[in-house]
Design a protein around this motif. Sequence first.
Motif, PDB file in Angstrom:
ATOM      1  N   ASN A  67       0.826  -1.217   0.000  1.00  0.00           N
ATOM      2  CA  ASN A  67       0.000   0.000   0.000  1.00  0.00           C
ATOM      3  C   ASN A  67       0.856   1.261   0.000  1.00  0.00           C
ATOM      4  OD1 ASN A  67      -2.380  -1.509   0.024  1.00  0.00           O
ATOM      5  ND2 ASN A  67      -2.464  -1.544   2.273  1.00  0.00           N
ATOM      6  N   ALA A  68       1.983   1.230   0.735  1.00  0.00           N
ATOM      7  CA  ALA A  68       2.856   2.405   0.770  1.00  0.00           C
ATOM      8  C   ALA A  68       3.536   2.617  -0.581  1.00  0.00           C
ATOM      9  CB  ALA A  68       3.905   2.234   1.869  1.00  0.00           C
ATOM     10  N   ARG A  69       3.849   1.563  -1.282  1.00  0.00           N
ATOM     11  CA  ARG A  69       4.561   1.686  -2.561  1.00  0.00           C
ATOM     12  C   ARG A  69       3.616   2.035  -3.708  1.00  0.00           C
ATOM     13  NH1 ARG A  69       5.892  -3.129  -2.843  1.00  0.00           N
ATOM     14  NH2 ARG A  69       4.629  -3.924  -4.582  1.00  0.00           N
ATOM     15  N   ILE A  70       2.456   1.450  -3.743  1.00  0.00           N
ATOM     16  CA  ILE A  70       1.560   1.591  -4.902  1.00  0.00           C
ATOM     17  C   ILE A  70       0.710   2.846  -4.809  1.00  0.00           C
ATOM     18  CG2 ILE A  70      -0.329   0.528  -6.191  1.00  0.00           C
ATOM     19  CD1 ILE A  70       2.400  -0.831  -6.496  1.00  0.00           C
ATOM     20  N   TYR A  71       0.101   3.159  -3.691  1.00  0.00           N
ATOM     21  CA  TYR A  71      -0.935   4.205  -3.677  1.00  0.00           C
ATOM     22  C   TYR A  71      -0.425   5.650  -3.575  1.00  0.00           C
ATOM     23  CZ  TYR A  71      -4.097   0.304  -3.640  1.00  0.00           C
ATOM     24  OH  TYR A  71      -4.774  -0.841  -3.995  1.00  0.00           O
ATOM     25  N   PRO A  72       0.443   6.114  -2.776  1.00  0.00           N
ATOM     26  CA  PRO A  72       0.954   5.591  -1.505  1.00  0.00           C
ATOM     27  C   PRO A  72      -0.006   5.945  -0.353  1.00  0.00           C
ATOM     28  CG  PRO A  72       2.051   7.621  -2.007  1.00  0.00           C
ATOM     29  CD  PRO A  72       1.061   7.385  -3.120  1.00  0.00           C
ATOM     30  N   SER A  73      -0.038   5.100   0.658  1.00  0.00           N
ATOM     31  CA  SER A  73      -0.882   5.365   1.814  1.00  0.00           C
ATOM     32  C   SER A  73      -0.439   4.495   2.978  1.00  0.00           C
ATOM     33  CB  SER A  73      -2.351   5.071   1.491  1.00  0.00           C
ATOM     34  OG  SER A  73      -2.536   3.679   1.298  1.00  0.00           O
ATOM     35  N   ALA A  74      -0.775   4.952   4.196  1.00  0.00           N
ATOM     36  CA  ALA A  74      -0.586   4.113   5.374  1.00  0.00           C
ATOM     37  C   ALA A  74      -1.769   3.149   5.483  1.00  0.00           C
ATOM     38  CB  ALA A  74      -0.463   4.976   6.629  1.00  0.00           C
ATOM     39  N   THR A  75      -1.577   2.058   6.194  1.00  0.00           N
ATOM     40  CA  THR A  75      -2.597   1.001   6.278  1.00  0.00           C
ATOM     41  C   THR A  75      -3.212   0.992   7.674  1.00  0.00           C
ATOM     42  OG1 THR A  75      -1.350  -0.355   4.719  1.00  0.00           O
ATOM     43  CG2 THR A  75      -3.053  -1.456   6.023  1.00  0.00           C
ATOM     44  N   PRO A  76      -4.510   1.254   7.791  1.00  0.00           N
ATOM     45  CA  PRO A  76      -5.129   1.206   9.123  1.00  0.00           C
ATOM     46  C   PRO A  76      -5.180  -0.241   9.632  1.00  0.00           C
ATOM     47  CG  PRO A  76      -6.807   1.533   7.455  1.00  0.00           C
ATOM     48  CD  PRO A  76      -5.480   1.607   6.743  1.00  0.00           C
ATOM     49  N   LEU A  77      -5.033  -0.405  10.939  1.00  0.00           N
ATOM     50  CA  LEU A  77      -5.074  -1.748  11.509  1.00  0.00           C
ATOM     51  C   LEU A  77      -6.426  -2.426  11.287  1.00  0.00           C
ATOM     52  CD1 LEU A  77      -3.083  -1.304  14.853  1.00  0.00           C
ATOM     53  CD2 LEU A  77      -2.459  -2.751  12.926  1.00  0.00           C
ATOM     54  N   ARG A  78      -7.503  -1.649  11.229  1.00  0.00           N
ATOM     55  CA  ARG A  78      -8.819  -2.246  10.990  1.00  0.00           C
ATOM     56  C   ARG A  78      -8.941  -2.824   9.578  1.00  0.00           C
ATOM     57  NH1 ARG A  78     -11.699   1.598   8.058  1.00  0.00           N
ATOM     58  NH2 ARG A  78     -10.899   3.745   8.234  1.00  0.00           N
ATOM     59  N   TYR A  79      -7.996  -2.513   8.700  1.00  0.00           N
ATOM     60  CA  TYR A  79      -7.983  -3.035   7.334  1.00  0.00           C
ATOM     61  C   TYR A  79      -7.948  -4.563   7.338  1.00  0.00           C
ATOM     62  CZ  TYR A  79      -5.859  -4.105   2.748  1.00  0.00           C
ATOM     63  OH  TYR A  79      -5.561  -4.638   1.516  1.00  0.00           O
ATOM     64  N   PHE A  80      -7.236  -5.160   8.305  1.00  0.00           N
ATOM     65  CA  PHE A  80      -7.085  -6.612   8.338  1.00  0.00           C
ATOM     66  C   PHE A  80      -8.278  -7.315   8.981  1.00  0.00           C
ATOM     67  CE2 PHE A  80      -2.793  -4.818   8.280  1.00  0.00           C
ATOM     68  CZ  PHE A  80      -2.278  -5.449   7.157  1.00  0.00           C
ATOM     69  N   ARG A  81      -9.247  -6.544   9.432  1.00  0.00           N
ATOM     70  CA  ARG A  81     -10.474  -7.144   9.959  1.00  0.00           C
ATOM     71  C   ARG A  81     -11.522  -7.333   8.863  1.00  0.00           C
ATOM     72  NH1 ARG A  81     -11.757  -3.217  14.928  1.00  0.00           N
ATOM     73  NH2 ARG A  81     -13.676  -4.468  14.897  1.00  0.00           N
ATOM     74  N   ARG A  82     -11.247  -6.804   7.687  1.00  0.00           N
ATOM     75  CA  ARG A  82     -12.176  -6.889   6.574  1.00  0.00           C
ATOM     76  C   ARG A  82     -11.860  -8.108   5.710  1.00  0.00           C
ATOM     77  NH1 ARG A  82     -12.057  -0.549   4.534  1.00  0.00           N
ATOM     78  NH2 ARG A  82     -12.942   0.365   6.437  1.00  0.00           N
ATOM     79  N   SER A  83     -12.803  -8.415   4.774  1.00  0.00           N
ATOM     80  CA  SER A  83     -12.588  -9.493   3.810  1.00  0.00           C
ATOM     81  C   SER A  83     -11.489  -9.067   2.836  1.00  0.00           C
ATOM     82  CB  SER A  83     -13.894  -9.757   3.056  1.00  0.00           C
ATOM     83  OG  SER A  83     -13.730 -10.752   2.087  1.00  0.00           O
ATOM     84  N   PRO A  84     -10.621  -9.942   2.399  1.00  0.00           N
ATOM     85  CA  PRO A  84     -10.657 -11.410   2.602  1.00  0.00           C
ATOM     86  C   PRO A  84      -9.881 -11.888   3.828  1.00  0.00           C
ATOM     87  CG  PRO A  84      -8.978 -10.895   0.999  1.00  0.00           C
ATOM     88  CD  PRO A  84      -9.591  -9.569   1.397  1.00  0.00           C
ATOM     89  N   TYR A  85      -9.332 -10.963   4.644  1.00  0.00           N
ATOM     90  CA  TYR A  85      -8.535 -11.400   5.792  1.00  0.00           C
ATOM     91  C   TYR A  85      -9.444 -11.955   6.894  1.00  0.00           C
ATOM     92  CZ  TYR A  85      -5.517  -8.274   3.187  1.00  0.00           C
ATOM     93  OH  TYR A  85      -4.822  -7.656   2.182  1.00  0.00           O
TER      94      TYR A  85
END
Length: 311
Positions: free
Chosen positions: A236-254
Amino acid sequence: MLFGRRKPGYTTTVDASADPEQVVLDLQKAEMAAKKKPKAEVFDINAASETARRLKETGSTFDGAAAKAGEDVIAVVERETGELAAKQAAENASAPAETPAEAAPDTDSTAKPELLDFLAAAPEAENDPYADQPTQTAPELPELTPAQELAGYIRSRSAAAQVTSHALLVTEVENADELLAQMPQDPQCEDIVARAGAKDTYYYSNANMSDNYAMIAQLIEDEDLCAMFAEMVRFNARIYPSATPLRYFRRSPYGLSPEEVEQTWKAMQGKPEFSDIEELTNNQNERFLFSTQYLTRRYAKAISDVDEWTD
């Protein structure tokens, strides 16, 4: 005694025993009758039209001479019509009698034909595009090779958002390695892609699954949550760039629980392979992870903050 108004040259004597009012009424009626003139005869257009028609039918050459002589027009027409009828009767008497078949037309032959009878008697149309066309059968599809059948199995799993591990193929398919080796040379299998993971090699169809989603699915199949966190934060930091919220991993498909997210982040801290992964909190007190390989802390904080003002 005189009743009513006397007019010049008008004098009358009335019986004294008569009713005066009745005498006046009688005198007024007499005056009105004397003033009336006979009406002119009304021209009857219908009668004139009928007369002209009859003259035309009889072929009369009546030119008004009879009228000048005092003969009535209607009488002339009637006389000439009678003469014509007598002449036709004499001609019919001298002609041979017609047979009943000639006298009466055949009503059956002159009647309009029924629609179905007409269609049955009608000639067939020429150059009918659908006439005498040979029946064409669909061409038979070529029989699939074993490698192509295996590629179809991988495609079906990719359409269901699943990558296919090499371990699964070896268990399910006989000669799986040989068939996988044939796919790169087969144009029918060019959409099958292999991706190396931490624990195994995974296959998917890029016609049914994007490369990014295949990467996420491969990380989930590896079941190495720390490596998955680090890989996605760096991506996410390389492509967008953006920081990743921790709640991101609570969503599908994770689909991780809050406890699994916290445990994974704590396990990553202190390990040299994840030293570039750091945490920050934005102005809404939400926690983010970012990679120092691609973002500075200041920049990561700026793009994570939520604007609190509007124009």
